[in-house]
Motif scaffolding. Structure first.
Motif, PDB file in Angstrom:
ATOM      1  N   ARG A  61       0.742  -0.918   0.165  1.00  0.00           N
ATOM      2  CA  ARG A  61      -0.460  -0.093  -0.009  1.00  0.00           C
ATOM      3  C   ARG A  61       0.970   1.315  -0.148  1.00  0.00           C
ATOM      4  NH1 ARG A  61       0.239   2.953   4.966  1.00  0.00           N
ATOM      5  NH2 ARG A  61       0.248   2.227   6.394  1.00  0.00           N
ATOM      6  N   GLN A  62       0.379   2.300  -0.385  1.00  0.00           N
ATOM      7  CA  GLN A  62       0.708   3.182  -0.321  1.00  0.00           C
ATOM      8  C   GLN A  62       1.248   3.877   1.200  1.00  0.00           C
ATOM      9  OE1 GLN A  62       2.656   5.144  -3.054  1.00  0.00           O
ATOM     10  NE2 GLN A  62       2.549   3.504  -3.826  1.00  0.00           N
ATOM     11  N   LEU A  63       2.108   4.955   1.464  1.00  0.00           N
ATOM     12  CA  LEU A  63       1.895   5.431   3.098  1.00  0.00           C
ATOM     13  C   LEU A  63       1.132   6.731   2.534  1.00  0.00           C
ATOM     14  CD1 LEU A  63       5.308   4.820   3.818  1.00  0.00           C
ATOM     15  CD2 LEU A  63       3.581   3.607   4.725  1.00  0.00           C
ATOM     16  N   ASN A  64       0.668   6.713   3.731  1.00  0.00           N
ATOM     17  CA  ASN A  64      -0.552   8.327   3.739  1.00  0.00           C
ATOM     18  C   ASN A  64       0.766   9.977   3.781  1.00  0.00           C
ATOM     19  OD1 ASN A  64      -0.432   8.826   6.322  1.00  0.00           O
ATOM     20  ND2 ASN A  64      -2.269   7.566   6.392  1.00  0.00           N
ATOM     21  N   GLU A  65       0.672  10.884   4.080  1.00  0.00           N
ATOM     22  CA  GLU A  65       0.966  12.191   4.299  1.00  0.00           C
ATOM     23  C   GLU A  65       1.984  12.299   5.202  1.00  0.00           C
ATOM     24  OE1 GLU A  65       3.540  15.525   3.441  1.00  0.00           O
ATOM     25  OE2 GLU A  65       2.760  14.158   2.270  1.00  0.00           O
ATOM     26  N   GLY A  66       1.242  11.970   6.334  1.00  0.00           N
ATOM     27  CA  GLY A  66       1.797  11.900   7.900  1.00  0.00           C
ATOM     28  C   GLY A  66       1.977  10.732   7.896  1.00  0.00           C
ATOM     29  N   GLU A  67       2.589   9.272   7.656  1.00  0.00           N
ATOM     30  CA  GLU A  67       3.369   8.792   7.137  1.00  0.00           C
ATOM     31  C   GLU A  67       4.834   8.569   6.076  1.00  0.00           C
ATOM     32  OE1 GLU A  67      -0.019   4.497   7.506  1.00  0.00           O
ATOM     33  OE2 GLU A  67       0.966   6.027   5.285  1.00  0.00           O
ATOM     34  N   ARG A  68       4.823   9.938   5.571  1.00  0.00           N
ATOM     35  CA  ARG A  68       6.084  10.155   4.978  1.00  0.00           C
ATOM     36  C   ARG A  68       6.732  10.919   5.727  1.00  0.00           C
ATOM     37  NH1 ARG A  68       2.667   9.751   0.793  1.00  0.00           N
ATOM     38  NH2 ARG A  68       1.707  11.123   1.168  1.00  0.00           N
ATOM     39  N   GLN A  69       5.407  11.819   6.626  1.00  0.00           N
ATOM     40  CA  GLN A  69       6.179  12.968   7.817  1.00  0.00           C
ATOM     41  C   GLN A  69       7.584  11.937   8.545  1.00  0.00           C
ATOM     42  OE1 GLN A  69       6.882  16.253   6.408  1.00  0.00           O
ATOM     43  NE2 GLN A  69       5.080  17.138   8.029  1.00  0.00           N
ATOM     44  N   THR A  70       6.084  11.051   9.279  1.00  0.00           N
ATOM     45  CA  THR A  70       7.004  10.043  10.493  1.00  0.00           C
ATOM     46  C   THR A  70       8.052   9.835  10.113  1.00  0.00           C
ATOM     47  OG1 THR A  70       4.958   9.644  11.689  1.00  0.00           O
ATOM     48  CG2 THR A  70       6.775   8.527  11.862  1.00  0.00           C
ATOM     49  N   GLY A  71       8.210   8.788   8.575  1.00  0.00           N
ATOM     50  CA  GLY A  71       9.400   8.365   7.650  1.00  0.00           C
ATOM     51  C   GLY A  71      10.592   9.749   8.174  1.00  0.00           C
ATOM     52  N   GLU A  72      10.234  10.671   7.753  1.00  0.00           N
ATOM     53  CA  GLU A  72      11.295  12.179   7.565  1.00  0.00           C
ATOM     54  C   GLU A  72      11.995  11.957   8.976  1.00  0.00           C
ATOM     55  OE1 GLU A  72      12.583  13.815   5.242  1.00  0.00           O
ATOM     56  OE2 GLU A  72      12.164  11.641   3.808  1.00  0.00           O
ATOM     57  N   PHE A  73      10.937  12.829   9.642  1.00  0.00           N
ATOM     58  CA  PHE A  73      11.483  12.786  11.436  1.00  0.00           C
ATOM     59  C   PHE A  73      11.838  11.636  11.639  1.00  0.00           C
ATOM     60  CE2 PHE A  73      10.401  12.031  15.509  1.00  0.00           C
ATOM     61  CZ  PHE A  73      10.491  13.372  16.218  1.00  0.00           C
ATOM     62  N   ILE A  74      11.579  10.544  11.265  1.00  0.00           N
ATOM     63  CA  ILE A  74      12.768   9.469  12.191  1.00  0.00           C
ATOM     64  C   ILE A  74      14.074   9.458  11.213  1.00  0.00           C
ATOM     65  CG2 ILE A  74      13.341   6.807  12.237  1.00  0.00           C
ATOM     66  CD1 ILE A  74      11.131   8.084  13.727  1.00  0.00           C
ATOM     67  N   LYS A  75      14.311   9.657   9.873  1.00  0.00           N
ATOM     68  CA  LYS A  75      15.340   9.630   9.648  1.00  0.00           C
ATOM     69  C   LYS A  75      16.202  10.992  10.065  1.00  0.00           C
ATOM     70  CE  LYS A  75      14.040   7.870   5.166  1.00  0.00           C
ATOM     71  NZ  LYS A  75      13.746   8.056   3.800  1.00  0.00           N
ATOM     72  N   MET A  76      15.105  11.679  10.947  1.00  0.00           N
ATOM     73  CA  MET A  76      16.096  13.327  11.242  1.00  0.00           C
ATOM     74  C   MET A  76      16.546  12.764  12.604  1.00  0.00           C
ATOM     75  SD  MET A  76      14.521  16.902  12.114  1.00  0.00           S
ATOM     76  CE  MET A  76      13.803  16.015  13.937  1.00  0.00           C
ATOM     77  N   ILE A  77      16.246  12.280  13.048  1.00  0.00           N
ATOM     78  CA  ILE A  77      15.900  11.861  14.905  1.00  0.00           C
ATOM     79  C   ILE A  77      17.922  11.152  14.519  1.00  0.00           C
ATOM     80  CG2 ILE A  77      15.638  10.735  17.134  1.00  0.00           C
ATOM     81  CD1 ILE A  77      14.627  13.168  16.911  1.00  0.00           C
TER      82      ILE A  77
END
Length: 283
Positions: A61-77
């Protein structure tokens, strides 16, 4: 919490990949019990490798916008952990090897066996990887009453990275030797576990202090949100909720007060050398 522009390439986002499905034979009770046992835990290989049902394949399935934002946050941390710990290790004449981070949903494979959402965030020392299913934070808020913020997630990540630091420094090898030696009672091994977990809390505090000094990531209320999360899952608080009384001999992660104390000690000092929980707690 303020975001930075840093991103790590060491994050493997498996959400939506179709690699996992519903946990057969699980359920809410299993989720809560396992979250209590494994939240901010150390080496889960014994449980990960035993029992449970095989993952069921699901459609991608495709990730939604919130999930993509979460992914970016985890990459940042993850990136901020890498930069901070590389600097701390260099200051102490050591070389830092970054951990990997896996974002997953429901279940996935780890070096320690099958990882499931019910286990909460954990670090696998076999493959030097932190495993995160973000649904855990809903449980933390709904079942343990902790207010979840972005820095709550950052704190949990920093604690798991603390176990990676212990792995690199040989601490986990020593604690595993103690567990398998047959020379210690269950209560003594529980105290070793408490010392291990509180040291990871200490390292999380060190990370918060040193990263904020470099990147100014903290906003009002961030440190309190980390303290609230740590206190919510203190052994005494969990035991009161689950059985109505406290048995200190069975503690494995530390009391709410201890978890706050060691996180704040790391945050206030910013000095990795002040985190010897073992000599202080095992006397």
């Amino acid at each position: 919490m303020k975001w930075t522009d840093d991103r790590s390439d060491n994050v493997d986002d498996r959400r939506g990949s179709g690699s996992g499905g519903a946990i057969v034979g699980g359920g809410l009770g299993t989720l809560i019990i396992a979250a209590i046992v494994f939240f901010l835990g150390g080496d889960p290989s014994a449980i990960l490798s035993s029992g449970g049902s095989a993952p069921q394949q699901t459609e991608q399935r495709q990730l939604n916008e919130g999930e993509r934002q979460t992914g970016e946050f985890i990459k940042m941390i993850t990136a901020e952990n890498e930069e901070t710990w590389a600097k701390i290790f260099a200051e102490n004449g050591r070389q830092y090897t970054p951990a990997k981070v896996v974002l997953f949903e429901n279940n996935t494979q780890s070096g320690c066996g099958t990882a499931q959402s019910a286990m909460g965030p954990f670090y696998c020392p076999v493959d030097h990887t932190v495993y995160m299913d973000m649904s855990f934070f809903q449980e933390l808020q709904q079942k343990f009453g902790a207010k979840v913020t972005e820095f709550t997630v950052a704190y949990v990540m920093a604690h798991e990275m603390g176990h990676h630091i212990q792995n690199l420094m040989g601490t986990l090898d020593e604690t595993n030797k103690a567990r398998t030696s047959g020379r210690f009672s269950e209560s003594q091994l529980n105290r070793v576990s408490v010392a291990t977990e509180l040291q990871a809390d200490f390292y999380a505090g060190v990370w918060a202090r040193r990263t904020d000094s470099r990147e100014h990531i903290l906003e009002p209320g961030d440190i309190q949100s980390a303290i609230d999360a740590a206190e919510a899952v203190g052994d005494d608080n969990i035991q009161k909720r689950s059985q109505g009384y406290v048995n200190q001999e069975s503690f494995t992660h530390g009391s709410s007060a201890q978890r706050k104390e060691w996180f704040m000690k790391g945050y206030n000092s910013g000095d990795i050398r002040q985190g010897d929980t073992f000599n202080q707690l095992l006397k």
